[in-house]
Scaffold this motif. Sequence first.
Motif, PDB file in Angstrom:
ATOM      1  N   MET A   1      45.743  34.777  24.425  1.00 17.04           N
ATOM      2  CA  MET A   1      44.271  34.619  25.116  1.00 17.04           C
ATOM      3  C   MET A   1      44.695  34.296  26.179  1.00 17.04           C
ATOM      4  SD  MET A   1      40.823  35.144  24.520  1.00 17.04           S
ATOM      5  CE  MET A   1      40.919  35.049  23.009  1.00 17.04           C
ATOM      6  N   TYR A   2      44.394  34.655  27.523  1.00 17.01           N
ATOM      7  CA  TYR A   2      44.053  34.856  28.818  1.00 17.01           C
ATOM      8  C   TYR A   2      42.446  33.397  28.612  1.00 17.01           C
ATOM      9  CZ  TYR A   2      48.220  37.273  28.687  1.00 17.01           C
ATOM     10  OH  TYR A   2      49.282  37.840  28.549  1.00 17.01           O
ATOM     11  N   LYS A   3      42.699  32.464  29.774  1.00 18.79           N
ATOM     12  CA  LYS A   3      41.531  32.074  29.907  1.00 18.79           C
ATOM     13  C   LYS A   3      41.125  32.326  31.519  1.00 18.79           C
ATOM     14  CE  LYS A   3      41.261  28.977  26.379  1.00 18.79           C
ATOM     15  NZ  LYS A   3      41.416  27.864  25.316  1.00 18.79           N
ATOM     16  N   TYR A   4      39.884  33.129  32.075  1.00 19.40           N
ATOM     17  CA  TYR A   4      39.570  32.964  32.820  1.00 19.40           C
ATOM     18  C   TYR A   4      38.680  32.056  34.289  1.00 19.40           C
ATOM     19  CZ  TYR A   4      36.743  36.793  33.099  1.00 19.40           C
ATOM     20  OH  TYR A   4      35.828  38.495  32.614  1.00 19.40           O
ATOM     21  N   TYR A   5      38.097  32.064  35.727  1.00 18.39           N
ATOM     22  CA  TYR A   5      36.880  31.363  35.861  1.00 18.39           C
ATOM     23  C   TYR A   5      37.000  33.225  36.575  1.00 18.39           C
ATOM     24  CZ  TYR A   5      38.073  26.559  35.046  1.00 18.39           C
ATOM     25  OH  TYR A   5      38.045  25.636  33.930  1.00 18.39           O
ATOM     26  N   PHE A   6      35.753  33.506  37.220  1.00 18.22           N
ATOM     27  CA  PHE A   6      35.046  34.049  38.439  1.00 18.22           C
ATOM     28  C   PHE A   6      34.515  33.422  39.074  1.00 18.22           C
ATOM     29  CE2 PHE A   6      32.318  37.803  39.994  1.00 18.22           C
ATOM     30  CZ  PHE A   6      32.303  37.561  40.228  1.00 18.22           C
ATOM     31  N   ARG A   7      34.879  32.669  40.265  1.00 18.15           N
ATOM     32  CA  ARG A   7      34.459  31.840  41.548  1.00 18.15           C
ATOM     33  C   ARG A   7      34.573  31.838  42.982  1.00 18.15           C
ATOM     34  NH1 ARG A   7      37.723  28.567  43.160  1.00 18.15           N
ATOM     35  NH2 ARG A   7      40.368  28.892  42.644  1.00 18.15           N
ATOM     36  N   PRO A   8      33.797  30.537  43.587  1.00 15.51           N
ATOM     37  CA  PRO A   8      33.914  31.411  44.612  1.00 15.51           C
ATOM     38  C   PRO A   8      35.274  31.285  44.745  1.00 15.51           C
ATOM     39  CG  PRO A   8      31.859  30.267  44.544  1.00 15.51           C
ATOM     40  CD  PRO A   8      32.539  30.316  42.943  1.00 15.51           C
ATOM     41  N   GLY A   9      36.073  30.954  46.497  1.00  9.44           N
ATOM     42  CA  GLY A   9      37.292  30.327  46.812  1.00  9.44           C
ATOM     43  C   GLY A   9      36.475  28.195  47.714  1.00  9.44           C
ATOM     44  N   TYR A  10      37.734  28.174  47.531  1.00 13.09           N
ATOM     45  CA  TYR A  10      37.352  27.247  48.098  1.00 13.09           C
ATOM     46  C   TYR A  10      36.515  26.871  49.545  1.00 13.09           C
ATOM     47  CZ  TYR A  10      39.140  24.381  44.148  1.00 13.09           C
ATOM     48  OH  TYR A  10      39.828  24.133  42.339  1.00 13.09           O
ATOM     49  N   GLY A  11      35.764  26.821  50.141  1.00 15.86           N
ATOM     50  CA  GLY A  11      34.640  27.047  51.206  1.00 15.86           C
ATOM     51  C   GLY A  11      34.297  28.218  51.587  1.00 15.86           C
ATOM     52  N   SER A  12      34.723  28.732  50.197  1.00 13.45           N
ATOM     53  CA  SER A  12      34.049  30.740  51.029  1.00 13.45           C
ATOM     54  C   SER A  12      33.314  31.101  49.923  1.00 13.45           C
ATOM     55  CB  SER A  12      35.204  30.962  50.688  1.00 13.45           C
ATOM     56  OG  SER A  12      35.431  33.199  50.608  1.00 13.45           O
ATOM     57  N   GLU A  13      32.636  32.134  50.317  1.00 17.46           N
ATOM     58  CA  GLU A  13      31.957  32.573  50.564  1.00 17.46           C
ATOM     59  C   GLU A  13      31.382  33.614  48.819  1.00 17.46           C
ATOM     60  OE1 GLU A  13      28.392  33.983  52.142  1.00 17.46           O
ATOM     61  OE2 GLU A  13      27.398  32.246  53.221  1.00 17.46           O
ATOM     62  N   ASN A  14      33.363  34.441  49.286  1.00 18.49           N
ATOM     63  CA  ASN A  14      33.768  36.011  48.693  1.00 18.49           C
ATOM     64  C   ASN A  14      34.734  34.876  47.283  1.00 18.49           C
ATOM     65  OD1 ASN A  14      33.970  37.444  50.595  1.00 18.49           O
ATOM     66  ND2 ASN A  14      35.940  36.908  51.415  1.00 18.49           N
ATOM     67  N   LEU A  15      33.978  35.787  45.746  1.00 18.63           N
ATOM     68  CA  LEU A  15      34.571  35.690  44.949  1.00 18.63           C
ATOM     69  C   LEU A  15      36.466  35.372  44.807  1.00 18.63           C
ATOM     70  CD1 LEU A  15      31.420  36.708  43.075  1.00 18.63           C
ATOM     71  CD2 LEU A  15      32.224  34.764  43.315  1.00 18.63           C
ATOM     72  N   LEU A  16      36.542  35.030  44.050  1.00 12.57           N
ATOM     73  CA  LEU A  16      38.142  35.673  43.030  1.00 12.57           C
ATOM     74  C   LEU A  16      37.499  35.630  41.475  1.00 12.57           C
ATOM     75  CD1 LEU A  16      39.980  32.576  42.436  1.00 12.57           C
ATOM     76  CD2 LEU A  16      39.636  33.250  44.450  1.00 12.57           C
ATOM     77  N   ILE A  17      38.878  36.023  40.724  1.00 10.47           N
ATOM     78  CA  ILE A  17      38.980  35.214  39.510  1.00 10.47           C
ATOM     79  C   ILE A  17      40.589  34.507  39.719  1.00 10.47           C
ATOM     80  CG2 ILE A  17      39.827  36.669  37.355  1.00 10.47           C
ATOM     81  CD1 ILE A  17      38.661  38.955  38.372  1.00 10.47           C
ATOM     82  N   GLU A  18      40.176  33.734  38.527  1.00 11.96           N
ATOM     83  CA  GLU A  18      41.348  32.499  38.579  1.00 11.96           C
ATOM     84  C   GLU A  18      41.530  32.404  37.076  1.00 11.96           C
ATOM     85  OE1 GLU A  18      42.220  27.358  38.591  1.00 11.96           O
ATOM     86  OE2 GLU A  18      40.266  28.453  39.743  1.00 11.96           O
ATOM     87  N   ILE A  19      42.598  32.842  36.723  1.00 12.53           N
ATOM     88  CA  ILE A  19      43.459  32.921  35.402  1.00 12.53           C
ATOM     89  C   ILE A  19      44.092  31.162  35.546  1.00 12.53           C
ATOM     90  CG2 ILE A  19      44.644  34.339  34.051  1.00 12.53           C
ATOM     91  CD1 ILE A  19      44.416  36.553  35.106  1.00 12.53           C
ATOM     92  N   PHE A  20      43.480  31.154  34.446  1.00 21.32           N
ATOM     93  CA  PHE A  20      44.107  29.784  34.593  1.00 21.32           C
ATOM     94  C   PHE A  20      45.272  29.325  33.050  1.00 21.32           C
ATOM     95  CE2 PHE A  20      39.478  29.306  32.593  1.00 21.32           C
ATOM     96  CZ  PHE A  20      40.000  28.323  31.748  1.00 21.32           C
ATOM     97  N   GLU A  21      45.264  30.179  32.162  1.00 19.99           N
ATOM     98  CA  GLU A  21      45.908  30.001  31.054  1.00 19.99           C
ATOM     99  C   GLU A  21      46.126  30.842  30.710  1.00 19.99           C
ATOM    100  OE1 GLU A  21      44.663  28.447  27.094  1.00 19.99           O
ATOM    101  OE2 GLU A  21      44.112  26.717  27.586  1.00 19.99           O
ATOM    102  N   GLY A  22      47.629  30.859  29.951  1.00 14.90           N
ATOM    103  CA  GLY A  22      48.204  31.914  29.277  1.00 14.90           C
ATOM    104  C   GLY A  22      48.909  33.237  30.553  1.00 14.90           C
ATOM    105  N   THR A  23      49.285  32.812  31.917  1.00 10.39           N
ATOM    106  CA  THR A  23      49.832  33.934  33.091  1.00 10.39           C
ATOM    107  C   THR A  23      51.301  33.333  32.696  1.00 10.39           C
ATOM    108  OG1 THR A  23      49.930  31.769  34.239  1.00 10.39           O
ATOM    109  CG2 THR A  23      48.139  33.471  35.055  1.00 10.39           C
TER     110      THR A  23
END
Length: 111
Positions: A1-23
């Motif tokens: 299972m891959y775990k992820y966040y859909f979140r803003p970049g640090y200090g940015s309004e642009n969103l990103l997907i961070e996959i933090f487990e399973g990569t």
Amino acid sequence: MYKYYFRPGYGSENLLIEIFEGTENETFVSDFLDAVCEINPKLNDVLDLWMNDEIEMFYDSEAGAFALSKDIWGFAFITAENNQEGLARINSILEKASLFEKFEVDFENYK
């Protein structure tokens, strides 16, 4: 299972997907591409950023352009600075994918 966040970049309004487990799984990239196959991602370019032990892959798709970067510390990021709608579509697809689990975050933590 891959775990992820859909979140803003640090200090940015642009969103990103961070996959933090399973990569670290050898099948991560193919599992991700299989999960988003409905948008027909096509690899355009690959950068091997050896100084950071990171690889960055650039894709075109029916949802627009996006990049997938992966490092040796077990993180992967899907970004699309000029294609936030496409990134939201990728998030919607991953929310339904059996191998991916989304975790909510407080956007205030990234300001």
